[in-house]
Design a protein around this motif. Sequence first.
Motif: not given
Length: 383
Positions: A34-62
Amino acid sequence: MRIAMGAFKTGNYRNLFKEIGKSDAEIQARIDEAVKTFFYDENERIYHEAGEDMGYLTDTGNNDARTEGMSYGMMMCVQLDMKEQFDRIWKWSKTYMFMTEGDNEGYFAWSCQTDGTKNAYGPAPDGEEFYAMALFFASHRWGDGEGIFEYSREARELLSSCIHKGENGRPGCPMWNKENGQILFVPGSPHTDPSYHLPHFYELFALWANEEDREFFANAAKVSRDYLVKCCHKETGLSPEYGNFDGTPMDKELPWGQFGDFFSDAYRTAANIGLDAVWFGEEKKHLGAPLRMMKFFGTDLEAVRCAYKVDGTPLERPVLHPLGLLSATAQGALAAADDDFETAKKWVEWFWNQPLRKGVRRYYDNCLYMFALLALSGNYRIY
């Protein structure tokens, strides 16, 4: 009989997956997957890194980042010992979502575009609650750092804003109604959201918040447990999305619709009660609500495919987040008394057999799934 003392006193966290016969290896493999899918899977993840030291979770429906998801992500990360990801999400939150002027100074903007542009300049109190709790846990698990990474200071200051805005000439409104001690849907609103009531968090805020705020949170824990007794229907156990302060479903239609029914927000109420039972465990009347829900829905998962009024009247409104409803209800099994475990066990088994949701609407469902996975495996802990 229900366990008399919770994990706060005993340090013991119930593992319902083991109780239905799953091995430690099977449980860990499910969490890892579940962690692998939620945080890292290119197609299904919610978490995304931003730059060198930030990251966000996206509401995929909005296609936005919300304080709900950002603070949820931080809570998941501290539970999973993922410090780098925790710090990335926190820095993104402070950089783009935190407001430093105006009536909402000291709060977080509830929605931002994924490039950090604010979509709104108002807060959502459930985000602030989860931010504060995750920050305290991070402080205790990893130790305080410097600047925004002095987690405990950040948590205390955030909670201070939540209850003291509007005092002594400070602009804005608090996130709690100071007369009745209930958390608000948004600052200044005349109603609450039952799923925002987190008495298990308030018990800990009463220990770790600023000294002058501890009595307030100790009372808020009692107030919220009493409120949950009133807002969860005495027969069905269902709670409304939005509620009046007396526990009745909100009967006023808002510009964006009617929210006095059992719908998406309300699913979380059962999960919150389950976690309260694990952490603090004392026999309280609100702990019976999740089991009433399970009995109301019965033994057929088709019963969770539509919305309901809290009295159980079905509505011609399909469930938008069926996995979220299943996950939160299954987490509520943690509140079930031992002699009712056969009913609760069915929901834990149903949950175990469900994969993470795929597709555009997966965000909310998979957040609730991750929390249920942690809680039912004994890994949603106090630090």
